[in-house]
Design a protein around this motif. Structure first.
Motif, PDB file in Angstrom:
ATOM      1  N   MET A   1       0.862  -1.063   0.089  1.00 34.79           N
ATOM      2  CA  MET A   1       0.126  -0.092  -0.074  1.00 34.79           C
ATOM      3  C   MET A   1       0.779   1.337  -0.035  1.00 34.79           C
ATOM      4  O   MET A   1       1.895   1.268   0.676  1.00 34.79           O
ATOM      5  CB  MET A   1      -1.025   0.093   1.220  1.00 34.79           C
ATOM      6  N   TYR A   2       0.591   2.328  -0.813  1.00 33.94           N
ATOM      7  CA  TYR A   2       1.374   3.533  -0.986  1.00 33.94           C
ATOM      8  C   TYR A   2       0.924   4.341   0.199  1.00 33.94           C
ATOM      9  O   TYR A   2      -0.107   4.196   1.032  1.00 33.94           O
ATOM     10  CB  TYR A   2       0.828   4.183  -2.008  1.00 33.94           C
ATOM     11  N   ARG A   3       1.786   4.933   0.678  1.00 34.60           N
ATOM     12  CA  ARG A   3       1.784   6.107   1.913  1.00 34.60           C
ATOM     13  C   ARG A   3       1.827   7.515   1.220  1.00 34.60           C
ATOM     14  O   ARG A   3       2.872   7.719   0.650  1.00 34.60           O
ATOM     15  CB  ARG A   3       2.830   5.876   2.846  1.00 34.60           C
ATOM     16  N   ILE A   4       0.845   8.448   1.798  1.00 37.67           N
ATOM     17  CA  ILE A   4       0.949   9.523   1.400  1.00 37.67           C
ATOM     18  C   ILE A   4       0.703  10.586   2.678  1.00 37.67           C
ATOM     19  O   ILE A   4       0.051  10.306   3.670  1.00 37.67           O
ATOM     20  CB  ILE A   4      -0.304  10.117   0.428  1.00 37.67           C
ATOM     21  N   LEU A   5       1.561  11.611   2.728  1.00 31.37           N
ATOM     22  CA  LEU A   5       1.564  12.518   3.780  1.00 31.37           C
ATOM     23  C   LEU A   5       1.098  13.741   3.426  1.00 31.37           C
ATOM     24  O   LEU A   5       1.718  14.492   2.342  1.00 31.37           O
ATOM     25  CB  LEU A   5       2.875  12.854   4.359  1.00 31.37           C
ATOM     26  N   ILE A   6       0.160  14.380   4.069  1.00 28.19           N
ATOM     27  CA  ILE A   6      -0.574  15.868   3.683  1.00 28.19           C
ATOM     28  C   ILE A   6       0.219  16.677   4.800  1.00 28.19           C
ATOM     29  O   ILE A   6       0.025  16.755   5.878  1.00 28.19           O
ATOM     30  CB  ILE A   6      -1.928  15.743   3.331  1.00 28.19           C
ATOM     31  N   VAL A   7       0.917  17.574   4.378  1.00 27.37           N
ATOM     32  CA  VAL A   7       1.670  18.800   5.368  1.00 27.37           C
ATOM     33  C   VAL A   7       0.795  20.121   5.082  1.00 27.37           C
ATOM     34  O   VAL A   7       0.727  20.576   4.221  1.00 27.37           O
ATOM     35  CB  VAL A   7       2.893  19.120   5.228  1.00 27.37           C
ATOM     36  N   SER A   8      -0.010  20.553   6.057  1.00 22.65           N
ATOM     37  CA  SER A   8      -0.629  21.798   6.059  1.00 22.65           C
ATOM     38  C   SER A   8      -0.780  22.243   7.356  1.00 22.65           C
ATOM     39  O   SER A   8      -1.419  21.400   8.099  1.00 22.65           O
ATOM     40  CB  SER A   8      -1.937  21.614   5.027  1.00 22.65           C
ATOM     41  N   ASP A   9      -1.024  23.537   7.475  1.00 24.63           N
ATOM     42  CA  ASP A   9      -1.235  24.075   8.998  1.00 24.63           C
ATOM     43  C   ASP A   9      -2.837  24.429   8.953  1.00 24.63           C
ATOM     44  O   ASP A   9      -3.443  24.841   9.957  1.00 24.63           O
ATOM     45  CB  ASP A   9      -0.518  25.435   9.100  1.00 24.63           C
ATOM     46  N   ASP A  10      -3.462  24.113   7.836  1.00 27.10           N
ATOM     47  CA  ASP A  10      -4.837  24.570   7.496  1.00 27.10           C
ATOM     48  C   ASP A  10      -5.924  23.127   7.808  1.00 27.10           C
ATOM     49  O   ASP A  10      -5.579  22.515   6.586  1.00 27.10           O
ATOM     50  CB  ASP A  10      -5.430  25.263   6.399  1.00 27.10           C
TER      51      ASP A  10
END
Length: 122
Positions: free
Chosen positions: A1-10
């Motif tokens: 399974m692929y891993r995605i990281l979402i980086v945001s202060d919102d």
């Protein structure tokens, strides 16, 4: 399974993009703030890091997770308000693979993420 990281202060942007990526067959992580995201990026090997710089004058460099020496390089997509040549070139020079600007078309972003994941070896 692929891993995605979402980086945001919102939190709204994080959730909106997470929902847009639903059903791609990837584990999507959305830590609560930038420092938590950077700690997570040091512990877990992600296939794709999506940075959402909602603030028009965000410190772009500080939002990028540092790549560990000797480890496989994750792809990095950056979405920001900045349209200036300097802003775009600075993050591209920092190793960003894809630069998009707000307002972002979520369907186009989803297609780009799917294309990116399809080029990776599972």
């Amino acid at each position: 399974m692929y891993r995605i990281l979402i980086v945001s202060d919102d939190p709204f942007l994080r959730d909106m993009v997470r929902f847009a990526l639903d059903g791609l067959g990837a584990e999507v992580r959305t830590p609560g703030d930038r420092s938590e995201a950077l700690r997570l990026a040091r512990r877990v090997l992600f296939d794709l890091v999506l940075v959402l710089a909602a603030c028009p004058y965000a410190d772009c460099e500080a939002m990028l997770p540092r790549r560990q020496r000797g480890m496989r390089r994750p792809r990095i997509f950056f979405v920001a308000w900045q349209h200036s040549e300097h802003a775009v070139l600075s993050v591209l020079d920092g190793g960003v693979d894809q630069y998009m600007t707000f307002p972002v078309n979520l369907q186009r972003l989803r297609l780009k993420v799917a294309e990116c994941l399809n080029t990776l070896n599972p």
